[in-house]
Every structure is written in C-alpha cells, then in structure tokens.
Design an enzyme around this catalytic site. Structure first.
Site, PDB file in Angstrom:
ATOM      1  N   ARG A   1      36.202 116.719 121.737  1.00  0.00           N
ATOM      2  CA  ARG A   1      36.318 115.884 120.544  1.00  0.00           C
ATOM      3  C   ARG A   1      35.278 116.296 119.512  1.00  0.00           C
ATOM      4  NH1 ARG A   1      34.020 112.471 116.741  1.00  0.00           N
ATOM      5  NH2 ARG A   1      32.658 111.669 118.390  1.00  0.00           N
ATOM      6  N   ASP A   2      34.079 115.816 119.683  1.00  0.00           N
ATOM      7  CA  ASP A   2      33.041 116.113 118.688  1.00  0.00           C
ATOM      8  C   ASP A   2      32.763 117.604 118.611  1.00  0.00           C
ATOM      9  OD1 ASP A   2      31.115 115.766 116.802  1.00  0.00           O
ATOM     10  OD2 ASP A   2      29.774 114.572 118.022  1.00  0.00           O
TER      11      ASP A   2
ATOM     12  N   ASN B   1      26.251 119.488 118.522  1.00  0.00           N
ATOM     13  CA  ASN B   1      25.724 118.542 119.503  1.00  0.00           C
ATOM     14  C   ASN B   1      24.611 119.194 120.321  1.00  0.00           C
ATOM     15  OD1 ASN B   1      27.802 116.072 119.722  1.00  0.00           O
ATOM     16  ND2 ASN B   1      28.947 117.945 119.298  1.00  0.00           N
TER      17      ASN B   1
ATOM     18  N   HIS C   1      23.967 109.614 121.899  1.00  0.00           N
ATOM     19  CA  HIS C   1      24.726 110.761 121.409  1.00  0.00           C
ATOM     20  C   HIS C   1      23.840 111.500 120.403  1.00  0.00           C
ATOM     21  CE1 HIS C   1      28.437 112.896 120.041  1.00  0.00           C
ATOM     22  NE2 HIS C   1      27.766 112.930 118.895  1.00  0.00           N
TER      23      HIS C   1
ATOM     24  N   CYS D   1      29.981 116.737 112.445  1.00  0.00           N
ATOM     25  CA  CYS D   1      30.876 115.780 111.810  1.00  0.00           C
ATOM     26  C   CYS D   1      31.359 116.317 110.469  1.00  0.00           C
ATOM     27  CB  CYS D   1      30.161 114.444 111.600  1.00  0.00           C
ATOM     28  SG  CYS D   1      31.156 113.217 110.727  1.00  0.00           S
TER      29      CYS D   1
ATOM     30  N   HIS E   1      22.480 115.109 118.255  1.00  0.00           N
ATOM     31  CA  HIS E   1      22.753 116.426 117.680  1.00  0.00           C
ATOM     32  C   HIS E   1      21.435 117.197 117.594  1.00  0.00           C
ATOM     33  CE1 HIS E   1      27.036 116.059 116.271  1.00  0.00           C
ATOM     34  NE2 HIS E   1      26.766 114.833 116.693  1.00  0.00           N
TER      35      HIS E   1
END
Length: 306
Positions: free
Chosen positions: A12-13, A246, A204, A237, A206
């Site tokens: 996903r990310d 990430n 979460h 993002c 980065h």
C-alpha cells in the site's frame, strides 16, 4: 525491550508513489512470500480512487484472491464508510480508517476537513463490526503537516479521546513526512497511552530525515505494540510534498530482532526486495539490505556468496 509486531506496508504505502500497477498475481505472490517468511501483519491495498493513486487500482481483486486465513493478517486503507463496505464485500476484515490530524492535509488527501472524517467514523466502525472485522483509527500528520507545519499534540490527543473514535481496536500514529525526532515520538506515544482509551498503539514512520529506525525504537520504548515498515524503504504519500520512503522493514527487523527473524529470513526478504525494486525501477534504501550484501563472511547476517 520486547520486539514489536512488524506490519509490512509495501503493497500500500510502499507502492502508491511508484506509478506502476503490479498485476494482482504478483501482489498475491508478495503477500504469500512475506507471510511465509514470518511477517505477522501486512497492509495490502487501498480504497483510494484509482485515478488518483493508480498502483492501488486492483486492491479489490487482491483481497478477493486471498484466503480468509491470509486476510486475517492483512489490513486495507479506507477513508469512508463506503470504503469499508466495498472492501468487506471483497473479503477484507481488517480496516485502517485514515485521516489527517491537520485539516489542510486531510483536504489534499481525502477531500474533506478532519471533523468530517471524525464524524463519519462511527458508521465505519459499525460496518466493520457487521463484517466481523476490526478497524483502526489511523492518524496521518501526527507530528507535522506539509502545509501547516508543526501539529499540536493536543489535537492528536483530542481526536484519540473523541467518543466517536472509541470503537477502534488500534490507533496508528503516522509520521507522514518523516520529520519527527525520537523525543517527539516517545512523548506522543506515551501521552496517547496514558491519556486516551486503552488500545493497541501502532507507529508508522518515514525515513525522510534519517530518523526512521530511531523513531521506531523510541515509539516501542514508549509503548507502541506494532510498527510499520516497507521493503527497501519504498514509499511516500502523493499528497505530502517532502515525504520520502517508509522506514525499511529490513532495518526495523534487524534493530528489534523478533524471535522469528533469522539470517535465513533476512536473506529471503532481501531477495524479495531486490526483485521488487528492480521491477519497479526504485532504489533500495535499506541499510540492512546493503549490509547483508557486504564482504564480511564472519558475520552471520551477511548473505553467503554475496
């Protein structure tokens, strides 16, 4: 320090900024290889509009292709009750209901202000329960916003304590831009644990400013139960200028050493990372993956013959 659960968010990310749509069969293969390696949780897709985030276009197909046992370990990004309905109909049971703490980023990312997202969350919670699943409260821009700058921790705590978000099983605190430092992360995680309803805390992070692993460890020390990472540090993002990848899953695992993580496991993950990044034309940002390919044969974590 007890090793936290790792959730790998590559699918996903990790993928959403690449501009390339992986075939559903390829995504299924990645899910199964990660689970076979021992990774306990995955984020596999998003209900974001495919015209805005093309790499997520086949998320429903991926959900439908996985078994119930596999889906029990998988999370899907949602931003509205309708998203929950669609993902649940395909078979999803774990939903990550996301919005931004800052209004400016929520408008850019989701198209509404933060209050509108909070107001809709009870319906999303109810739909998740009707599907027999769980839902997370996922807060983006918990530290900084690309448009408004620093985010007041009191705003994060207010949302976390809002009665409309109480039905969430977990809370995800996202350093969306990777601009936080360990002291900030430790303080916010500790405050959320002490001042808001009891639930699992997920961090979460980065690695934009090189603090990804340090921030992850600071979150764990303050009580985070789960942490997010992506293979090779992939990700970012599309609606957050200045955000980069990430924190690398390999780096988090090498730092936290869960019981299931062995040199053989690392070798399998590095191999998967290298395959995927070559396919996507993306750089490998994992320092652990780099070290595993070094010429230090006496160190057990170096891949033989590398």
């Amino acid at each position: 320090m007890t090793a936290p659960l790792l959730r790998d968010v590559t699918l996903r990310d990790g993928l959403q900024l690449t501009g390339k749509v992986l075939e559903t069969e390829r995504k299924v293969d990645i899910v199964r290889r990660l689970l076979a390696a021992g990774v306990p949780a995955l984020e596999i897709g998003s209900m974001a509009r495919p015209d805005l985030v093309p790499p997520m276009a086949n998320s429903l197909e991926l959900i439908a292709a996985l078994t119930p046992d596999e889906l029990a370990k998988c999370w899907v990004w949602v931003a509205t009750p309708r998203h929950v309905e669609k993902a649940a109909a395909a078979g999803a049971r774990n939903f990550q209901y996301c919005f931004s703490v800052s209004d400016a980023h929520n408008q850019a990312n989701i198209g509404r202000d933060t209050e509108a997202s909070v107001a809709a969350m009870p319906d999303a919670i109810q739909l998740a329960r009707e599907a027999g699943g769980e839902i997370q409260l996922c807060l983006a821009t918990t530290f900084t916003c690309p448009f408004d700058g620093q985010v007041d921790p009191a705003r994060v705590l207010a949302i976390a304590a809002d009665p409309r978000t109480e039905g969430a099983a977990d809370i995800v605190l996202a350093d969306t831009l990777g601009q936080a430092h360990p002291g900030q992360v430790n303080a916010l995680v500790a405050a959320v644990r002490a001042q808001t309803p009891p639930r699992r805390i997920v961090f979460h992070g980065h690695d934009t400013w090189g603090m990804g692993v340090a921030n992850t460890l600071a979150a764990v020390a303050a009580g985070a139960d789960m942490v997010d990472g992506a293979l090779g540090g992939l990700g970012g993002c599309p609606f957050a200028p200045g955000a980069s990848g990430n924190t690398a899953s390999e780096d988090i695992l090498f730092a936290t050493r869960p019981d299931w993580f062995t040199p053989d496991t690392l070798a399998s993950l590095v191999g998967l990372t290298e395959e995927l990044l070559a396919e996507l034309g993306e750089p490998n940002r994992s320092r652990t993956a780099e070290g595993a390919r070094s010429k230090s044969p006496a160190f057990e974590w170096v891949i033989p013959g590398a």
